[in-house]
Design a protein around this motif. Structure first.
Motif, short mmCIF file in Angstrom:
data_model
loop_
_atom_site.label_atom_id
_atom_site.label_comp_id
_atom_site.label_asym_id
_atom_site.label_seq_id
_atom_site.Cartn_x
_atom_site.Cartn_y
_atom_site.Cartn_z
N ALA A 19 0.83 -1.21 0.00
CA ALA A 19 0.00 0.00 0.00
C ALA A 19 0.86 1.25 0.00
O ALA A 19 0.61 2.20 -0.74
CB ALA A 19 -0.94 -0.01 1.20
N SER A 20 1.93 1.25 0.83
CA SER A 20 2.79 2.42 0.89
C SER A 20 3.50 2.64 -0.44
O SER A 20 3.60 3.77 -0.93
CB SER A 20 3.83 2.26 1.99
N LEU A 21 4.00 1.55 -1.02
CA LEU A 21 4.68 1.65 -2.30
C LEU A 21 3.74 2.21 -3.35
O LEU A 21 4.10 3.13 -4.11
CB LEU A 21 5.19 0.27 -2.73
N ILE A 74 -0.37 10.32 6.03
CA ILE A 74 -1.06 10.12 7.31
C ILE A 74 -2.56 10.28 7.13
O ILE A 74 -3.36 9.47 7.61
CB ILE A 74 -0.51 11.11 8.37
N ALA A 75 -2.95 11.32 6.37
CA ALA A 75 -4.38 11.56 6.17
C ALA A 75 -5.03 10.37 5.47
O ALA A 75 -6.07 9.86 5.90
CB ALA A 75 -4.57 12.83 5.34
N TYR A 76 -4.39 9.91 4.40
CA TYR A 76 -4.99 8.84 3.60
C TYR A 76 -5.07 7.54 4.40
O TYR A 76 -6.11 6.89 4.44
CB TYR A 76 -4.18 8.63 2.32
N PHE A 77 -3.96 7.17 5.05
CA PHE A 77 -3.97 5.89 5.76
C PHE A 77 -4.86 5.94 7.00
O PHE A 77 -5.42 4.92 7.39
CB PHE A 77 -2.55 5.44 6.09
N GLY A 78 -4.99 7.13 7.58
CA GLY A 78 -5.92 7.27 8.69
C GLY A 78 -7.35 6.97 8.25
O GLY A 78 -8.07 6.20 8.89
N GLU A 79 -7.72 7.56 7.11
CA GLU A 79 -9.06 7.30 6.58
C GLU A 79 -9.23 5.84 6.20
O GLU A 79 -10.29 5.24 6.42
CB GLU A 79 -9.31 8.18 5.34
N LEU A 80 -8.18 5.26 5.62
CA LEU A 80 -8.24 3.85 5.21
C LEU A 80 -8.56 2.97 6.41
O LEU A 80 -9.39 2.06 6.33
CB LEU A 80 -6.90 3.41 4.64
#
Lengths: 339, 379
Positions: A19-21, A74-80
Motif C-alpha cells: 500500500a505504501s509503495l 497520514i491523512a490517507y492511511f488514517g481514513e483507510l
C-alpha cells in the motif's frame, strides 16, 4: 514463535508495504486530475470560488496532490483504517460502493479460472505420468506446449472472434461482453446465477487454455519423479490398493511443489485482468484500472491496488494454511520452507 | 541396423554428473583461465550439445535463431545497411523490407501510391505484401519485421534483469540463512504479492519509457520474486550437501562457495527460468502496447499493430477486418513457442530424474527402477 502469528504478521506487513509503495508511486504520476476537474466545475459554474471547490473535492478524495508526502500519507492511511476508500472523479462514485460492485466479479472470474486450471492440469498431468510414453502422453505434451505459447489476451481475442461472434450454438450461451445479461438484477435467482457464470466463462477460459499446459507438464514431471521413489515401491510391495497409492502417496507429494505456481498464478491472473477485462468489456477492477491510469484518477488506482493486494494476500494466506495441512513438516521447523 | 554411436556416446560422456564434480575440484588448482573454460564448457557447450540432440530444443533453437537473424537484418536495415534487400533482390523476391509507412498520394482506387501500398490488402493476395496491408496501406509483414529487433532487446533485458536479481537474492538468502534470509525473503514475498501488471502500468505512466532495454526491465520489475523463492529453496538443500560442507570446513569464504559450489548447480535451472521470464516480457510488453499504455512513434511493437486493429479498425467487431489483429499475433505465439520448446527440452534434459527415466523407458518398464541408485545431488 507460533507459526500462525508469524504468518498473520507477515500478511499484514506485506499489505502495508504494498500500500505504501503504491501510494508513493501513484503520487509520482504525471497529470493533475483534480486541477482539470476544478477547471471543469468552474467552467460550468463561473460564480464559484476555485479554492472552495478545490478543497471540497480534495476532502472528498482524501488525497491532496499538492500536500506534502507525509501529511497526505497520514491523512490517507488514517481514513483507510476507518474503512473509507474515498471518492472517484472518473467513476463519479464513492469508492467503497464501486469496489463492492466490481471486486466480486473479478474474483469470481479468477476463482472460476483457478479451480478450472488446477482441476484440469492436475488430473491431466497425473494421467500423463501414469501413461508415460503413450500416444496420449505425447499428444497432450505437444498440445500443452502449443497452448502455453499463446498469451491469455490472444486466446481471449481468438475466443471472441471464433466462439463469440459466429452465429451458432455457442453464441447465445457464452456472450463476449459485459458481466450480466440485459435486464437481470443481482439476486439469488437462476437467471442471475446462470447469467453470471455464462458471462464469466470465456474470460476464465482464456486463462485456463493458456496456462494449463505448463502446469500439467510440471505435474507430470513431479508425478514421474514421485513414482520412482522408494516409498511408493514399498507401498506397492505392502499391497496397498492402487487408488490409495495414487492419491495419498503420489498425488499428494506431486502436488506440493506446485504450490508456488498456485500462488504466483493468483497474482498473475489478478494483474492480467487489466487486459482481459478490457477486451471482454467485463466491468471488474481491471476494467476500472485501465480508466484510472488513463485519467490519472489516483484514489481509484489506490483502491484497486489495495483490493487486488488484499485478494492476493488472503489467497496466499489460505494457500499457506492448506499447505501446512498437506505437509505437516512446515509448522515444526523454524525454516518454514513453504514453497 | 546401426544407430550412430559416436554422437550418442559423446553426449553421454558429457552429461555424467559424477564427472563434473571431480573436474571442478581439479580445476581449482589449475588457475583462472582454465577454470573459466571449464565453467564455460559445463554451463554452455555441454548443455548446447545435449540440447541439439533433443527435437524440442532443436526446433526451439531454430525458431529463436530465425528470429535473431531477422532482428539483426532488420536492425542493420534500419541503420542504413540494406543487406537484406540486396539479398532479396538477387533472389528475385517480390517483397522487400521498407519502412512500414501509410499510403498517401494514391489515386481514387488506392493504387499508384507514393508511399505504402494499396489499402486493406488481404494476406496471401499479393506477394509484394505477403501478409497484406492495413487500411492505411502499411505492409503488415514489414511491420512485423520492423518491430522484431526492439522486441528481442526487451526480451533480453527483461530476462537478464529478472534472472540476475532472482539469482543474487535467492542464493544469498538461501546460503546465508538467518536474518539475511528473513529480510530478503520478506522482501520477496512483498514483491510477489504486488499485482504485477497494474504496478508496471503505473511505472510506465510515470517514466514513459521508449528505450527497449528500459521497458524490458520495467516489465519484469517483480517477476524475479517467484524465481528468487524457488532458487532460495534449491540453495537451502544444496548447502547441506557434503561437498559444500567440506568447502566450509576448509575455511573457504562464502562468495567462493556460492560461486564455485552452488551456482554451477543452479545454472541449468537459471537458464530454464530465463526462458520463462523472457516469455513474460513478450506477453506484457505486447499487452501494454496493445492497450496503448506504452507510447510509440512508429510501429514499435507487434502490440502497436494489434492496438490499431482493435481501437481504430474495430477488428473485434462481428464483421471487422480480423486479419489485422490475427496476423500480428502469429509472431508472438511463434516466438514464445520457440522459448517454450527450448525450456521444455532443457528442463527434461537437466532434470536428472526425469532424464534417467526417459533414457530407460525404451529399455525397461516402470518397474525396473535401477536409476534410483544413481540419483545425483542436484535435484
Amino acid at each position: 514463535m507460533n507459526w500462525y502469528v508469524k504468518r498473520t504478521g507477515q500478511a499484514l506487513f506485506t499489505l502495508w508495504a504494498v500500500a505504501s509503495l503504491a501510494f508513493f508511486l501513484t503520487r509520482q504520476m504525471p497529470g493533475d486530475q483534480v486541477a482539470t476537474y476544478v477547471d471543469q466545475v468552474i467552467q460550468n459554474n463561473p460564480e464559484q470560488d476555485p479554492e472552495i471547490v478545490r478543497s471540497n473535492i480534495v476532502e472528498q478524495l482524501m488525497i491532496d496532490p499538492n500536500a506534502p508526502f507525509h501529511e497526505a500519507y497520514i491523512a490517507y492511511f488514517g481514513e483507510l483504517l476507518s474503512g473509507n476508500l474515498g471518492w472517484s472523479i472518473e467513476a463519479q462514485k464513492n469508492l467503497n460502493t464501486l469496489m463492492a460492485e466490481t471486486v466480486p466479479w473479478t474474483l469470481f472470474v479468477m476463482a472460476l479460472a483457478t479451480f478450472g486450471l488446477f482441476g484440469i492440469s492436475l488430473a491431466l498431468g497425473a494421467i500423463m505420468a501414469y501413461k508415460e510414453g503413450s500416444l496420449f502422453d505425447l499428444s497432450n505434451t505437444l498440445l500443452g506446449m502449443v497452448t502455453t505459447s499463446i498469451p491469455y489476451y490472444v486466446a481471449g481475442i481468438l475466443l471472441i472472434i471464433y466462439i463469440g461472434y459466429p452465429e451458432g450454438v455457442f453464441t447465445q450461451y457464452f456472450p463476449v461482453r459485459y458481466k450480466l445479461p440485459d435486464g437481470v438484477d443481482p439476486g439469488f435467482t437462476l437467471a442471475f446465477i446462470s447469467g453470471a457464470i455464462r458471462h464469466a466463462t470465456l474470460p476464465a477460459l482464456s486463462y485456463v487454455i493458456t496456462a494449463y499446459g505448463l502446469l500439467a507438464l510440471s505435474m507430470r514431471g513431479n508425478s514421474i519423479q514421485v513414482l520412482g521413489e522408494d516409498y511408493v515401491r514399498v507401498a506397492q510391495l505392502r499391497g496397498l490398493p492402487d487408488r490409495r497409492i495414487a492419491l495419498r502417496y503420489v498425488g499428494r507429494n506431486a502436488v506440493l511443489p506446485l504450490y508456488t505456481s498456485l500462488l504466483l498464478s493468483i497474482g498473475f491472473m489478478l494483474g492480467a485482468s487489466v487486459i482481459l477485462e478490457q477486451i471482454f468489456v467485463y466491468q471488474g477492477v481491471g476494467y476500472w484500472m485501465d480508466r484510472a491510469v488513463q485519467y490519472t484518477d489516483i484514489p481509484l488506482m489506490m483502491a484497486i491496488f489495495l483490493m487486488i493486494t488484499v485478494s492476493v494476500v488472503i489467497a496466499t494466506y489460505i494457500a499457506d494454511l492448506t499447505y501446512g495441512y498437506l505437509d505437516p513438516r512446515i509448522k515444526s521447523g523454524d525454516e518454514g520452507e513453504a514453497y | 541396423m546401426k544407430v550412430k554411436p559416436t554422437e550418442e556416446d559423446t553426449a553421454d560422456d558429457v552429461r555424467t554428473d559424477g564427472g563434473q564434480m571431480f573436474d571442478d575440484a581439479e580445476s581449482t588448482d589449475v588457475g583462472a583461465v582454465q577454470e573459466y573454460k571449464e565453467v564455460l564448457y559445463e554451463g554452455l557447450v555441454a548443455p548446447a550439445k545435449i540440447a541439439w540432440s533433443d527435437w524440442r530444443t532443436k526446433t526451439g533453437i531454430i525458431i529463436l535463431g530465425a528470429f535473431v537473424l531477422i532482428a539483426i537484418l532488420s536492425d542493420l536495415h534500419q541503420n542504413g545497411y540494406t543487406i537484406l534487400n540486396d539479398f532479396l533482390g538477387i533472389v528475385g523476391s517480390p517483397w522487400e523490407l521498407t519502412k512500414p509507412s501509410s499510403a498517401f498520394g494514391c489515386d481514387a482506387n488506392g493504387n499508384n501510391c507514393v508511399a505504402g501500398y494499396e489499402r486493406s490488402r488481404q494476406p496471401f493476395e499479393n506477394w509484394q505484401t505477403p501478409l497484406g496491408t492495413d487500411p492505411e496501406g502499411r505492409d503488415i509483414f514489414a511491420g512485423i519485421v520492423w518491430a522484431t529487433p526492439r522486441m528481442l532487446r526487451m526480451v533480453l533485458a527483461g530476462g537478464v534483469f529478472s534472472i540476475a536479481v532472482a539469482t543474487i537474492v535467492g542464493t544469498v538468502a538461501g546460503y546465508k540463512g538467518g536474518v539475511v534470509n528473513t529480510v530478503l525473503m520478506t522482501l520477496t514475498d512483498v514483491a510477489m504479492s504486488i499485482p504485477g501488471l497494474p504496478l508496471v502500468i503505473v511505472i510506465v505512466a510515470i517514466l514513459d519509457p521508449t528505450n527497449p532495454y528500459l521497458i524490458g526491465v520495467v516489465v519484469t520489475i517483480n517477476v524475479w520474486a517467484g524465481l528468487a523463492r524457488t532458487i532460495q529453496a534449491q540453495v537451502l538443500s544444496l548447502r547441506e550437501q557434503s561437498y559444500v560442507e567440506a568447502s566450509r570446513t576448509m575455511g573457504i569464504g562464502t562468495p567462493s562457495i556460492i560461486q564455485k559450489d552452488i551456482l554451477p548447480n543452479l545454472m541449468p535451472y537459471i537458464m530454464v527460468n530465463f526462458v520463462y521470464s523472457a516469455r513474460r516480457v513478450i506477453y506484457d510488453t505486447v499487452g501494454l502496447y496493445f492497450l496503448g499504455f506504452l507510447s510509440y512513434s512508429t510501429i514499435a511493437n507487434w502490440g502497436v499493430m494489434m492496438n490499431w486493429a482493435y481501437a481504430n479498425q474495430g477488428a473485434l467487431a462481428p464483421s471487422g477486418p480480423r486479419y489485422l489483429i490475427i496476423v500480428p499475433m502469429a509472431p508472438i505465439v511463434l516466438l514464445s513457442f520457440g522459448l517454450i520448446l527450448l525450456s521444455q527440452g532443457t528442463d527434461r534434459l537437466f532434470n536428472p530424474r526425469v532424464r534417467t527415466r526417459h533414457e530407460g523407458d525404451t529399455v525397461e518398464d516402470h518397474e525396473m527402477d535401477d536409476d534410483d541408485s544413481v540419483q545425483p545431488a542436484m535435484a
